[in-house]
Design a protein around this motif. Sequence first.
Motif, PDB file in Angstrom:
ATOM      1  N   PRO A   1      32.620 -11.781  13.496  1.00  0.00           N
ATOM      2  CA  PRO A   1      32.628 -12.784  12.426  1.00  0.00           C
ATOM      3  C   PRO A   1      33.466 -12.375  11.213  1.00  0.00           C
ATOM      4  CG  PRO A   1      30.376 -12.254  13.101  1.00  0.00           C
ATOM      5  CD  PRO A   1      31.264 -11.256  13.744  1.00  0.00           C
ATOM      6  N   GLY A   2      33.469 -11.109  10.889  1.00  0.00           N
ATOM      7  CA  GLY A   2      34.180 -10.648   9.701  1.00  0.00           C
ATOM      8  C   GLY A   2      35.656 -10.390   9.913  1.00  0.00           C
ATOM      9  N   LEU A   3      36.069 -10.313  11.177  1.00  0.00           N
ATOM     10  CA  LEU A   3      37.472  -9.955  11.449  1.00  0.00           C
ATOM     11  C   LEU A   3      38.344 -11.148  11.814  1.00  0.00           C
ATOM     12  CD1 LEU A   3      37.237  -6.635  13.540  1.00  0.00           C
ATOM     13  CD2 LEU A   3      37.412  -6.939  11.066  1.00  0.00           C
ATOM     14  N   VAL A   4      37.772 -12.099  12.541  1.00  0.00           N
ATOM     15  CA  VAL A   4      38.601 -13.208  13.037  1.00  0.00           C
ATOM     16  C   VAL A   4      39.167 -14.020  11.873  1.00  0.00           C
ATOM     17  CG1 VAL A   4      38.576 -15.376  14.334  1.00  0.00           C
ATOM     18  CG2 VAL A   4      37.459 -13.342  15.268  1.00  0.00           C
ATOM     19  N   GLY A   5      40.475 -14.217  11.901  1.00  0.00           N
ATOM     20  CA  GLY A   5      41.148 -14.966  10.840  1.00  0.00           C
ATOM     21  C   GLY A   5      41.750 -14.076   9.755  1.00  0.00           C
ATOM     22  N   ARG A   6      41.341 -12.814   9.742  1.00  0.00           N
ATOM     23  CA  ARG A   6      41.863 -11.889   8.726  1.00  0.00           C
ATOM     24  C   ARG A   6      43.235 -11.372   9.140  1.00  0.00           C
ATOM     25  NH1 ARG A   6      38.314 -13.062   5.394  1.00  0.00           N
ATOM     26  NH2 ARG A   6      40.283 -13.642   4.453  1.00  0.00           N
ATOM     27  N   ARG A   7      44.074 -11.140   8.142  1.00  0.00           N
ATOM     28  CA  ARG A   7      45.395 -10.588   8.402  1.00  0.00           C
ATOM     29  C   ARG A   7      45.406  -9.112   8.020  1.00  0.00           C
ATOM     30  NH1 ARG A   7      50.750 -10.450   6.271  1.00  0.00           N
ATOM     31  NH2 ARG A   7      49.944 -10.872   4.184  1.00  0.00           N
ATOM     32  N   VAL A   8      46.075  -8.310   8.813  1.00  0.00           N
ATOM     33  CA  VAL A   8      46.185  -6.871   8.532  1.00  0.00           C
ATOM     34  C   VAL A   8      47.335  -6.672   7.546  1.00  0.00           C
ATOM     35  CG1 VAL A   8      46.623  -4.588   9.513  1.00  0.00           C
ATOM     36  CG2 VAL A   8      45.327  -6.292  10.830  1.00  0.00           C
TER      37      VAL A   8
ATOM     38  N   TYR B   1      35.971  -0.925  26.679  1.00  0.00           N
ATOM     39  CA  TYR B   1      37.099  -1.070  25.763  1.00  0.00           C
ATOM     40  C   TYR B   1      36.906  -2.280  24.862  1.00  0.00           C
ATOM     41  CZ  TYR B   1      39.770   2.226  28.634  1.00  0.00           C
ATOM     42  OH  TYR B   1      40.206   3.340  29.300  1.00  0.00           O
ATOM     43  N   LEU B   2      37.156  -2.095  23.567  1.00  0.00           N
ATOM     44  CA  LEU B   2      37.220  -3.211  22.625  1.00  0.00           C
ATOM     45  C   LEU B   2      38.654  -3.699  22.579  1.00  0.00           C
ATOM     46  CD1 LEU B   2      35.041  -1.696  19.792  1.00  0.00           C
ATOM     47  CD2 LEU B   2      34.573  -3.884  20.933  1.00  0.00           C
ATOM     48  N   LEU B   3      38.825  -5.018  22.538  1.00  0.00           N
ATOM     49  CA  LEU B   3      40.153  -5.612  22.511  1.00  0.00           C
ATOM     50  C   LEU B   3      40.276  -6.483  21.261  1.00  0.00           C
ATOM     51  CD1 LEU B   3      40.231  -6.665  26.282  1.00  0.00           C
ATOM     52  CD2 LEU B   3      41.402  -4.706  25.255  1.00  0.00           C
ATOM     53  N   VAL B   4      40.983  -5.964  20.266  1.00  0.00           N
ATOM     54  CA  VAL B   4      41.189  -6.731  19.043  1.00  0.00           C
ATOM     55  C   VAL B   4      42.496  -7.495  19.207  1.00  0.00           C
ATOM     56  CG1 VAL B   4      41.489  -6.615  16.534  1.00  0.00           C
ATOM     57  CG2 VAL B   4      39.935  -5.011  17.686  1.00  0.00           C
ATOM     58  N   GLY B   5      42.363  -8.785  19.465  1.00  0.00           N
ATOM     59  CA  GLY B   5      43.530  -9.615  19.767  1.00  0.00           C
ATOM     60  C   GLY B   5      44.151 -10.199  18.502  1.00  0.00           C
TER      61      GLY B   5
ATOM     62  N   ASP C   1      48.074 -12.090  16.774  1.00  0.00           N
ATOM     63  CA  ASP C   1      49.269 -12.867  17.121  1.00  0.00           C
ATOM     64  C   ASP C   1      50.465 -11.971  17.405  1.00  0.00           C
ATOM     65  OD1 ASP C   1      49.273 -12.058  14.476  1.00  0.00           O
ATOM     66  OD2 ASP C   1      50.279 -13.865  13.743  1.00  0.00           O
ATOM     67  N   HIS C   2      50.320 -10.671  17.232  1.00  0.00           N
ATOM     68  CA  HIS C   2      51.410  -9.738  17.552  1.00  0.00           C
ATOM     69  C   HIS C   2      51.164  -8.970  18.845  1.00  0.00           C
ATOM     70  CE1 HIS C   2      52.958  -9.263  13.106  1.00  0.00           C
ATOM     71  NE2 HIS C   2      52.915 -10.514  13.516  1.00  0.00           N
ATOM     72  N   GLY C   3      49.896  -8.815  19.198  1.00  0.00           N
ATOM     73  CA  GLY C   3      49.539  -8.007  20.362  1.00  0.00           C
ATOM     74  C   GLY C   3      48.070  -7.640  20.272  1.00  0.00           C
ATOM     75  N   ILE C   4      47.652  -6.730  21.129  1.00  0.00           N
ATOM     76  CA  ILE C   4      46.231  -6.393  21.212  1.00  0.00           C
ATOM     77  C   ILE C   4      46.028  -4.904  20.957  1.00  0.00           C
ATOM     78  CG2 ILE C   4      44.229  -6.292  22.767  1.00  0.00           C
ATOM     79  CD1 ILE C   4      45.591  -8.624  24.340  1.00  0.00           C
ATOM     80  N   ALA C   5      45.097  -4.603  20.059  1.00  0.00           N
ATOM     81  CA  ALA C   5      44.693  -3.204  19.884  1.00  0.00           C
ATOM     82  C   ALA C   5      43.538  -2.946  20.849  1.00  0.00           C
ATOM     83  CB  ALA C   5      44.270  -2.947  18.444  1.00  0.00           C
ATOM     84  N   MET C   6      43.766  -2.046  21.798  1.00  0.00           N
ATOM     85  CA  MET C   6      42.744  -1.718  22.801  1.00  0.00           C
ATOM     86  C   MET C   6      42.096  -0.387  22.392  1.00  0.00           C
ATOM     87  SD  MET C   6      43.031  -1.333  26.924  1.00  0.00           S
ATOM     88  CE  MET C   6      43.917   0.229  26.996  1.00  0.00           C
ATOM     89  N   ILE C   7      40.807  -0.449  22.112  1.00  0.00           N
ATOM     90  CA  ILE C   7      40.133   0.694  21.497  1.00  0.00           C
ATOM     91  C   ILE C   7      38.969   1.171  22.355  1.00  0.00           C
ATOM     92  CG2 ILE C   7      38.825   1.439  19.456  1.00  0.00           C
ATOM     93  CD1 ILE C   7      40.358  -0.917  17.979  1.00  0.00           C
ATOM     94  N   HIS C   8      38.956   2.468  22.665  1.00  0.00           N
ATOM     95  CA  HIS C   8      37.832   3.082  23.367  1.00  0.00           C
ATOM     96  C   HIS C   8      37.131   4.029  22.404  1.00  0.00           C
ATOM     97  CE1 HIS C   8      35.349   4.951  26.409  1.00  0.00           C
ATOM     98  NE2 HIS C   8      35.834   4.130  27.324  1.00  0.00           N
TER      99      HIS C   8
END
Length: 271
Positions: free
Chosen positions: A16-23, A59-63, A65-72
């Motif tokens: 909920p806190g991450l979706v829509g946020r820009r890095v 694995y967590l997949l943070v999707g 618009d540039h790509g996906i951060a795959m985090i273990h």
Amino acid sequence: MPELPEVETTRRSLEPGLVGRRVVGVTVRDRRLRWPIVPEFEARLTGATIATVGRRAKYLLVGTDHGIAMIHLGMSGSLLHVPADTPVVKHDHVDAVLDDGSILRFHDPRRFGSIHWIEGDPADHPLLAALAPEPSETEFDGAYLHRITRGRAVAIKHVLMNGQLVTGVGNIYASEALHLAGINPKIPARRLSMGRCERLVDAVKRTLARAIAAGGSSLRDYVDGAGNRGHFQTESAVYGRDGEACLRCGGTIRLVRQGQRSTYYCPGCQK
DNA sequence: AGCTCACCCTGCGAGC
DNA sequence: TGCTCGCAGGGTGAGC
């Protein structure tokens, strides 16, 4: 350390806190994880807008618009969404600063975790391509477990912990599921009947679902994305209870070594 | 192919 | 107090 329930709890707490946020900025303090973080990681992630927070196995997949951060998260990792200016502590290896000032922070003392950057279909990534179906999928049923265990002499517990055969089950939940199913962890996988395979699959699904509902297990340092501990460890039937009485049959729970890992089981009701 | 083992790394508790 | 040892939720890769 996170098994599937801990990773899923983290995913749910972060979404909920991450979706829509820009890095808006990325800091890597230590690239030396299970695999080194690629040099272009910061540039690729910076400016990306987070669209999804997913999971495949552990694995967590943070999707974005540039790509996906795959985090273990490995054995000791956590991914935290913290307010701006939260002090950096030892083992805070990566920060992604978001457009509201908050920080997505990767912390991992043992550095058995990993962060990959994926462009394209994550299912094609070598680390994900060979993984077994998710335990929650209908494909993961008694017939599946029966089929993949034919001809395998290894102990059934090893099968549960092999990500190519069964995903998401680690050392805690393998012991727990086998106890729930009444199956001895040491018996050769190929000796399991279809009926016992069905019971074990059901036990795995129920164990993982119960653990997710409890927010995972926090044996020492696991916390979800908001810093909350899970409480499944207080519900465990065998894990960490060697020498104590089995809640089902009153027998004494034993601790044995399988491979390099501890297995807890009740000789009284696990045959 | 299946299986066993060593190993990656830090921290903590137990025992001396 | 300080040391050494063993153990910790995971997973890969070498070698049989």
